[in-house]
Structures are given as structure tokens and as C-alpha cells.
Design a protein around this motif. Sequence first.
Motif, short mmCIF file in Angstrom:
data_model
loop_
_atom_site.label_atom_id
_atom_site.label_comp_id
_atom_site.label_asym_id
_atom_site.label_seq_id
_atom_site.Cartn_x
_atom_site.Cartn_y
_atom_site.Cartn_z
N SER A 13 0.71 -1.10 -0.04
CA SER A 13 -0.11 -0.07 0.05
C SER A 13 0.86 1.29 0.01
CB SER A 13 -1.06 0.03 1.21
OG SER A 13 -0.26 0.10 2.48
N THR A 14 2.11 1.02 -0.04
CA THR A 14 3.00 2.44 -0.26
C THR A 14 2.75 2.97 -1.39
OG1 THR A 14 4.44 1.40 1.45
CG2 THR A 14 5.39 3.28 0.08
N VAL A 15 2.84 4.38 -1.38
CA VAL A 15 2.56 5.17 -2.65
C VAL A 15 3.89 5.67 -2.91
CG1 VAL A 15 1.56 7.34 -3.73
CG2 VAL A 15 0.24 6.07 -2.14
N ARG A 16 4.51 4.85 -4.45
CA ARG A 16 5.79 5.25 -4.77
C ARG A 16 5.78 6.31 -5.82
NH1 ARG A 16 5.41 -0.11 -3.16
NH2 ARG A 16 6.91 -1.03 -1.77
N ARG A 17 4.93 6.40 -6.64
CA ARG A 17 5.26 7.49 -7.71
C ARG A 17 4.12 8.41 -7.30
NH1 ARG A 17 6.83 10.41 -11.65
NH2 ARG A 17 5.21 10.68 -13.26
N LEU A 18 4.74 9.82 -7.26
CA LEU A 18 4.47 10.99 -6.88
C LEU A 18 3.88 10.80 -5.45
CD1 LEU A 18 2.50 11.94 -10.13
CD2 LEU A 18 4.69 12.75 -9.29
N GLY A 19 4.74 10.44 -4.70
CA GLY A 19 4.48 10.26 -3.00
C GLY A 19 3.95 11.37 -2.48
N ASP A 20 4.07 12.62 -2.85
CA ASP A 20 3.54 13.94 -2.41
C ASP A 20 2.14 13.91 -2.57
OD1 ASP A 20 4.15 14.31 -5.13
OD2 ASP A 20 3.26 16.43 -5.03
N ARG A 21 1.58 13.00 -3.21
CA ARG A 21 0.05 13.07 -3.41
C ARG A 21 -0.64 12.06 -2.38
NH1 ARG A 21 -0.56 12.98 -9.99
NH2 ARG A 21 0.56 15.10 -10.39
N ALA A 22 -0.04 11.49 -1.61
CA ALA A 22 -0.32 10.47 -0.84
C ALA A 22 -1.12 10.97 0.40
CB ALA A 22 0.83 9.12 -0.38
N ARG A 23 -1.91 10.37 1.14
CA ARG A 23 -2.57 10.93 2.35
C ARG A 23 -2.48 9.85 3.23
NH1 ARG A 23 -2.18 14.63 -0.67
NH2 ARG A 23 -3.68 16.19 -1.25
N THR A 24 -2.22 10.27 4.53
CA THR A 24 -2.05 9.18 5.74
C THR A 24 -2.97 9.19 6.72
OG1 THR A 24 -0.57 10.79 7.00
CG2 THR A 24 0.63 9.14 5.23
N ASP A 25 -3.86 10.28 6.61
CA ASP A 25 -4.85 10.55 7.67
C ASP A 25 -6.24 9.53 7.21
OD1 ASP A 25 -7.06 11.29 9.07
OD2 ASP A 25 -6.43 13.26 9.25
N ARG A 26 -6.62 8.91 8.26
CA ARG A 26 -7.58 7.82 7.94
C ARG A 26 -9.00 8.43 7.55
NH1 ARG A 26 -8.08 2.27 8.26
NH2 ARG A 26 -5.98 2.41 8.88
N ALA A 27 -9.06 9.70 8.21
CA ALA A 27 -10.32 10.30 7.98
C ALA A 27 -10.49 10.67 6.32
CB ALA A 27 -10.39 11.54 8.65
N GLU A 28 -9.46 10.71 5.53
CA GLU A 28 -9.33 10.98 4.20
C GLU A 28 -9.75 9.77 3.34
OE1 GLU A 28 -6.99 14.18 2.11
OE2 GLU A 28 -5.89 14.06 3.94
N LEU A 29 -9.33 8.48 3.81
CA LEU A 29 -9.59 7.31 3.56
C LEU A 29 -11.35 7.18 3.46
CD1 LEU A 29 -9.34 4.51 2.27
CD2 LEU A 29 -8.92 3.72 4.77
N TYR A 30 -11.90 7.38 4.85
CA TYR A 30 -13.25 7.29 4.97
C TYR A 30 -13.92 8.22 4.00
CZ TYR A 30 -12.14 5.14 9.62
OH TYR A 30 -11.49 4.44 10.48
N ALA A 31 -13.52 9.50 3.84
CA ALA A 31 -14.24 10.46 2.80
C ALA A 31 -14.21 10.04 1.49
CB ALA A 31 -13.44 11.81 2.94
N VAL A 32 -12.96 9.52 0.89
CA VAL A 32 -13.07 9.02 -0.31
C VAL A 32 -14.24 7.90 -0.56
CG1 VAL A 32 -11.96 7.91 -2.38
CG2 VAL A 32 -10.86 9.81 -0.79
N LEU A 33 -14.22 6.84 0.39
CA LEU A 33 -15.16 5.56 0.22
C LEU A 33 -16.47 6.21 0.31
CD1 LEU A 33 -13.16 3.28 2.24
CD2 LEU A 33 -13.31 3.25 -0.06
N ASP A 34 -16.95 6.95 1.37
CA ASP A 34 -18.20 7.55 1.82
C ASP A 34 -18.69 8.25 0.53
OD1 ASP A 34 -17.62 6.27 4.00
OD2 ASP A 34 -17.60 8.06 5.19
#
Length: 219
Positions: A13-34
Amino acid sequence: MSTGTPLSPTPRSTVRRLGDRARTDRAELYAVLDAGLVGHLGIVLGDAPVVLPTGYGRDGDTLYLHGSTGAATLRAAATGAPVCFTVTHLDGVVYARSAFHHSMNYRCAVVHGNARLVTDSAERLHGFEVLTEHLAPGSWSATRQPDRKELAATALLTLDLTEASVKIRTGPPGDDEADLASPVWAGVLPVRTVVGEPEPCPLLSEEIPVPDRVLSRQV
């Protein structure tokens, strides 16, 4: 505001390409899924990968997925085979001064793991409620519940959100400095999903009005 445990990247699950676009806050995961309604479930069947669209619902750190008990992808996932589930939102087409730097603004969540077949009757009903309420809020209590035949024909899986990644791109094109003086239009063409006017079933009585649970989706 952070929600729950931060995302902890694993080798998958590590973002290797353009890693500056990765988010590590679980709230943002919830937001995308919801915010999504359709995801894509990927699994290897035989010697080839298969990726199919599917509906889903989230309850905390658990995703519920469902489909026909005859679906080969769900049968394979139910055995504990590794799966990948993705949800992507396209927010804009990015026009650049060079062809290379054309891009998209997007929000994307990728979940890795091993799905679990839900067999407990109470949990199955809960999962179907989560799925229904995610797709059409307010509909679980307003409609007929699944009968025994419908339940028997439907497989329900859970997928834990422990191993997941989020990648987001926003903003204007990232043109090279040497191209900035080029007389070519550059910018972002926003892309939005719009909810239209409700279209009643042709067999619906004219005496039954559109309920608030449907009208509220237009807001």
C-alpha cells in the motif's frame, strides 16, 4: 481532523509514484469511500486478474461487499484469496501547455487484504443494511426486508481497511518553466456528478409522492 488510526503503509500500500499526493489521515480514506457508490474488486482467477465493479458500504473500518453466490470473483474471495478494492473520483481534467503534463484531478482509495465470507445471520442483515443505506439512505427501514430466498442467493463479504492507501491530486497543471510562455490554454475543466430529477417507476401509483429520502439526494 484526524479519525482513528493513521494509515500505516505496507509494501503493497505504499505510494511510490508521486508520493507527495499520498494521504496518511484515515479520515481522508473514509471520505473517499463514503463519497463513492461503485468500487472495483480485483482478484486473480486461475492465471489471470479480474476486476469488476461492485456496490459497497462502510461501517467503521469494515467494508461490506455483496453479489450473487454464483459470482466466481466472490467465491474466490470468500476462500481468503488476496483481493484489491478501489474507489476513484474524477474531479477534473487538467489541460497543460505540453502533452506530457496533461493530467487529472482525482481522489482514489486502494484497499488490500483478504475478504471474509459473512455467515452469521445477524451480521448478514447488518451488512445488507449498511450496503442499502450507503446506496440509498433511509431505504432499509422504508422497504421490505430481504426474504430467505433473496438472502440465500446473495453472498456478503467483509474487507478490513487496515491496509489501505489514499492518493489525491488537486490544482492546476504542473508545466515545465520553459513552457509557461507558450500561447496554449492551460487550466482545469471540473468534472462533477449531478443528481437529476427523480423518475417514478411506470407501475407506481400517482398517489405515492417522492419521499424526502429521495429528494434529499438532490441537495
